[in-house]
Scaffold this motif. Structure first.
Motif, PDB file in Angstrom:
ATOM      1  N   GLU A 186     -18.386 -12.391 -38.646  1.00 35.38           N
ATOM      2  CA  GLU A 186     -18.742 -11.863 -39.972  1.00 35.38           C
ATOM      3  C   GLU A 186     -20.041 -11.065 -39.939  1.00 35.38           C
ATOM      4  N   GLN A 218      -8.906 -11.264 -38.081  1.00 33.26           N
ATOM      5  CA  GLN A 218      -9.477 -12.533 -38.519  1.00 33.26           C
ATOM      6  C   GLN A 218     -10.991 -12.480 -38.369  1.00 33.26           C
ATOM      7  N   LEU A 278     -11.115 -17.499 -40.000  1.00 35.75           N
ATOM      8  CA  LEU A 278     -10.412 -17.447 -41.273  1.00 35.75           C
ATOM      9  C   LEU A 278      -9.007 -16.889 -41.057  1.00 35.75           C
ATOM     10  N   SER A 279      -8.083 -17.228 -41.926  1.00 37.46           N
ATOM     11  CA  SER A 279      -6.740 -16.662 -41.841  1.00 37.46           C
ATOM     12  C   SER A 279      -6.804 -15.165 -42.135  1.00 37.46           C
ATOM     13  N   ILE A 281      -5.376 -13.428 -44.438  1.00 37.07           N
ATOM     14  CA  ILE A 281      -5.547 -13.199 -45.881  1.00 37.07           C
ATOM     15  C   ILE A 281      -6.974 -13.516 -46.298  1.00 37.07           C
ATOM     16  N   GLU A 282      -7.491 -14.658 -45.832  1.00 35.64           N
ATOM     17  CA  GLU A 282      -8.869 -15.032 -46.153  1.00 35.64           C
ATOM     18  C   GLU A 282      -9.861 -14.022 -45.580  1.00 35.64           C
ATOM     19  N   SER A 283      -9.545 -13.484 -44.415  1.00 31.67           N
ATOM     20  CA  SER A 283     -10.436 -12.513 -43.777  1.00 31.67           C
ATOM     21  C   SER A 283     -10.509 -11.227 -44.583  1.00 31.67           C
ATOM     22  N   ASP A 285      -9.972 -10.976 -47.759  1.00 38.66           N
ATOM     23  CA  ASP A 285     -10.717 -11.314 -48.969  1.00 38.66           C
ATOM     24  C   ASP A 285     -12.220 -11.334 -48.697  1.00 38.66           C
ATOM     25  N   ARG A 286     -12.598 -11.826 -47.510  1.00 37.68           N
ATOM     26  CA  ARG A 286     -14.018 -11.866 -47.156  1.00 37.68           C
ATOM     27  C   ARG A 286     -14.593 -10.456 -47.046  1.00 37.68           C
ATOM     28  N   ARG A 289     -15.035  -9.012 -50.420  1.00 42.95           N
ATOM     29  CA  ARG A 289     -16.205  -9.590 -51.085  1.00 42.95           C
ATOM     30  C   ARG A 289     -17.490  -8.955 -50.562  1.00 42.95           C
TER      31      ARG A 289
END
Length: 294
Positions: A186, A218, A278-279, A281-283, A285-286, A289
């Motif tokens: 990240e 990811q 992170l998955s 989808i979560e990635s 979204d991150r 954000r």
């Protein structure tokens, strides 16, 4: 991907077979290349054969044999295996080959070989903890990377390197059935460069590049802590023949990894890291954000 991608000029036709004539001459031979070449020459002379005779045995030109012995060329894997057999099967050449590296920043010879393999690979996986991977870089981000390179490049060199990097990204569009996997820290996406608009452009570009069904991105969130790939960035691929290869690089060094045991370890680390990230989808979204926070 880091500065080692500066020489991404290999064509798809070169990818399947790298002949002796296609090897890149090393402008600044490293100590490891000189030492390897001296060992080849020593074994050859001990065996009592000429360079021309060794050339026939390894099925490369006499000029190539000479260049390897003088440390001017990175030996191809086929050369190493055939020379090993021709010079007594001592194991010295085979054990030494994975530790060879170039003597200048960039290691273009190694990466050009990897770029050729990329073009025909049936899968590609990348872990990065320093920079956005080259295949996901926006033009503005790539330009900033090259502009910050030491030693400084001329304007012509910068434009050439930038064009090569963006050209390489065509494999993402032209090979829609090849799985591309990326795992990126990240903090790589948080590192600022240029203006806010350029940062947003980068994140938008990464989201666009990673949107196709065959691409998986990811993110390793900051809160993850220690994980399986702390030894550094790595790339992995599978050839059409089912062989797995790796590529790693750092400060003034880089190498193609073809030893099955070493590659197997890297593959296990990468698969473990997938479960720690992170998955997809979560990635995404991150990243969205992070974009909204700019």
């Amino acid at each position: 991907m880091s500065i080692s991608e500066e020489e991404e000029t290999a064509g798809a036709a070169e990818a399947r077979t790298v002949s002796a004539g296609e090897w890149e001459r090393e402008p600044h031979p490293s100590d490891s290349l000189r030492t390897f070449g001296a060992v080849v020459q020593g074994l050859r002379e001990h065996t009592g054969i000429s360079r021309a005779e060794l050339a026939d045995l390894v099925r490369f030109s006499k000029h190539t044999v000479e260049s390897v012995e003088l440390g001017r060329r990175m030996p191809d894997e086929d050369f190493v295996e055939r020379a090993e057999a021709a010079l007594g099967n001592t194991g010295a050449l085979r054990r030494a080959a994975p530790h060879l590296s170039r003597g200048e920043v960039g290691f273009a010879a190694w990466f050009r070989r990897w770029a050729r393999l990329e073009r025909v690979a049936v899968s590609l996986s990348t872990y990065e903890c320093r920079l956005v991977p080259g295949l996901l870089q926006s033009e503005g981000y790539a330009r900033a990377v090259f502009e910050g390179t030491i030693p400084l490049r001329t304007d012509a060199e910068l434009e050439s390197q930038l064009a090569a990097r963006m050209e390489r990204q065509r494999i993402m569009r032209e090979r829609p059935t090849v799985p591309f996997s990326f795992i990126v820290e990240e903090h790589v996406f948080r590192r600022r460069f240029g203006s806010v608009e350029e940062m947003r452009e980068l994140l938008d570009y990464v989201l666009e590049q990673s949107a196709p069904r065959n691409v998986t991105l990811q993110v390793i969130p900051l809160e993850t802590g220690l994980h399986a790939c702390l030894d550094g960035p790595v790339q992995l691929l599978e050839t059409p023949e089912g062989r797995r290869l790796g590529y790693s690089e750092g400060q003034e060094n880089g190498r193609l990894i073809f030893d099955p045991k070493q590659v197997a370890v890297l593959c296990r680390r990468y698969e473990t890291l997938r479960s720690q990230a992170l998955s997809p989808i979560e990635s995404r979204d991150r990243l969205k954000r992070l974009r909204g926070e700019l």
